[in-house]
Scaffold this motif. Structure first.
Motif, PDB file in Angstrom:
ATOM      1  N   THR A  47       1.832  26.743  19.202  1.00 48.26           N
ATOM      2  CA  THR A  47       2.126  25.892  18.302  1.00 48.26           C
ATOM      3  C   THR A  47       0.905  25.433  17.749  1.00 48.26           C
ATOM      4  O   THR A  47      -0.193  25.450  18.135  1.00 48.26           O
ATOM      5  CB  THR A  47       3.018  24.611  18.767  1.00 48.26           C
ATOM      6  OG1 THR A  47       2.317  23.896  19.610  1.00 48.26           O
ATOM      7  CG2 THR A  47       4.318  25.054  19.088  1.00 48.26           C
ATOM      8  N   SER A  79      10.481  29.577  13.752  1.00 51.18           N
ATOM      9  CA  SER A  79      11.050  28.244  14.054  1.00 51.18           C
ATOM     10  C   SER A  79      10.891  28.147  15.496  1.00 51.18           C
ATOM     11  O   SER A  79      11.246  29.375  16.322  1.00 51.18           O
ATOM     12  CB  SER A  79      12.306  28.137  13.432  1.00 51.18           C
ATOM     13  OG  SER A  79      12.365  28.166  12.433  1.00 51.18           O
ATOM     14  N   ASN A  80      10.602  27.298  16.103  1.00 50.66           N
ATOM     15  CA  ASN A  80      10.655  26.868  17.485  1.00 50.66           C
ATOM     16  C   ASN A  80      12.142  26.675  17.841  1.00 50.66           C
ATOM     17  O   ASN A  80      12.738  25.701  17.749  1.00 50.66           O
ATOM     18  CB  ASN A  80       9.633  25.969  17.866  1.00 50.66           C
ATOM     19  CG  ASN A  80       9.314  25.473  19.452  1.00 50.66           C
ATOM     20  OD1 ASN A  80      10.423  26.096  20.338  1.00 50.66           O
ATOM     21  ND2 ASN A  80       8.363  24.880  19.887  1.00 50.66           N
ATOM     22  N   GLU A  82      13.239  25.561  20.906  1.00 49.06           N
ATOM     23  CA  GLU A  82      13.125  24.541  21.850  1.00 49.06           C
ATOM     24  C   GLU A  82      12.864  23.141  21.088  1.00 49.06           C
ATOM     25  O   GLU A  82      13.410  21.947  21.729  1.00 49.06           O
ATOM     26  CB  GLU A  82      12.518  24.815  22.965  1.00 49.06           C
ATOM     27  CG  GLU A  82      12.700  26.129  23.708  1.00 49.06           C
ATOM     28  CD  GLU A  82      11.962  26.095  25.048  1.00 49.06           C
ATOM     29  OE1 GLU A  82      11.091  25.080  25.458  1.00 49.06           O
ATOM     30  OE2 GLU A  82      11.643  27.299  25.459  1.00 49.06           O
ATOM     31  N   ASP A  83      12.221  23.269  19.900  1.00 51.84           N
ATOM     32  CA  ASP A  83      11.609  21.800  19.285  1.00 51.84           C
ATOM     33  C   ASP A  83      11.869  22.304  17.730  1.00 51.84           C
ATOM     34  O   ASP A  83      10.907  23.072  17.283  1.00 51.84           O
ATOM     35  CB  ASP A  83      10.429  21.782  19.765  1.00 51.84           C
ATOM     36  CG  ASP A  83       9.730  20.357  19.064  1.00 51.84           C
ATOM     37  OD1 ASP A  83      10.536  19.744  18.321  1.00 51.84           O
ATOM     38  OD2 ASP A  83       8.736  19.969  19.080  1.00 51.84           O
ATOM     39  N   ARG A  85      10.947  20.779  15.429  1.00 52.46           N
ATOM     40  CA  ARG A  85       9.935  19.974  14.488  1.00 52.46           C
ATOM     41  C   ARG A  85       9.048  20.916  14.402  1.00 52.46           C
ATOM     42  O   ARG A  85       8.333  20.910  13.697  1.00 52.46           O
ATOM     43  CB  ARG A  85       9.702  18.963  15.076  1.00 52.46           C
ATOM     44  CG  ARG A  85      10.916  17.708  15.073  1.00 52.46           C
ATOM     45  CD  ARG A  85      10.408  16.543  15.770  1.00 52.46           C
ATOM     46  NE  ARG A  85      10.362  16.832  17.264  1.00 52.46           N
ATOM     47  CZ  ARG A  85       9.589  16.104  18.203  1.00 52.46           C
ATOM     48  NH1 ARG A  85       8.875  14.968  17.806  1.00 52.46           N
ATOM     49  NH2 ARG A  85       9.535  16.501  19.255  1.00 52.46           N
ATOM     50  N   SER A  86       8.613  21.973  15.301  1.00 51.64           N
ATOM     51  CA  SER A  86       7.315  22.931  15.341  1.00 51.64           C
ATOM     52  C   SER A  86       7.771  24.434  15.161  1.00 51.64           C
ATOM     53  O   SER A  86       9.130  24.442  15.240  1.00 51.64           O
ATOM     54  CB  SER A  86       6.490  22.512  16.617  1.00 51.64           C
ATOM     55  OG  SER A  86       7.351  23.009  17.731  1.00 51.64           O
TER      56      SER A  86
END
Length: 137
Positions: A47, A79-80, A82-83, A85-86
């Protein structure tokens, strides 16, 4: 010569030799761009934050760098899962080609540097470098 002078001189010379070779690559990429491609390829689920931390750079500076790499179609953002937002950074096919060229340049510079150096001395240097690094962590 003191240790600090020897290390500085070595790092400076290696860096300059790599920059000299990179300029002959026929690309607009700086050594920092190429080093970023290398780091992105090595860090699992890379990231922007991981890249900034690894390179010891400001997140805003890394974000500008990532934007340039994406615009030059060297890096892909996904797109992440697991998260949310990142985003995960990975190399495009073109990015992989540039990284391959950069790796060849590094290998050539280090092969030249190690010419006529006994393998045992190289192993000792690596061991000492790891001990130095460990003492600083």
């Amino acid at each position: 010569m003191e240790l600090n002078e020897a290390l500085f001189s070595l790092f400076h010379t290696v860096r300059n030799k790599i920059i000299e070779q990179v300029k002959q690559m026929d690309s607009d990429l700086s050594p920092m761009h190429l080093k970023s491609l290398k780091v992105i390829s090595k860090i699992e689920d890379c990231t922007g934050q991981k890249l900034a931390t690894f390179m010891g750079r400001d997140k805003a500076q890394i974000n500008r760098l990532i934007k340039e790499l994406v615009n030059q179609e060297l890096v892909i953002k996904t797109s992440n899962k697991e998260d949310g937002r990142s985003q995960i950074l990975s190399l495009s096919g073109r990015g992989t080609q540039y990284l391959d060229k950069f790796n060849k340049i590094e290998k050539q510079v280090f092969d030249t540097m190690l010419k006529d150096i006994e393998p045992q001395k190289v192993e000792l240097f690596i061991q000492l470098a790891n001990e130095f690094k460990g003492n600083l962590q």
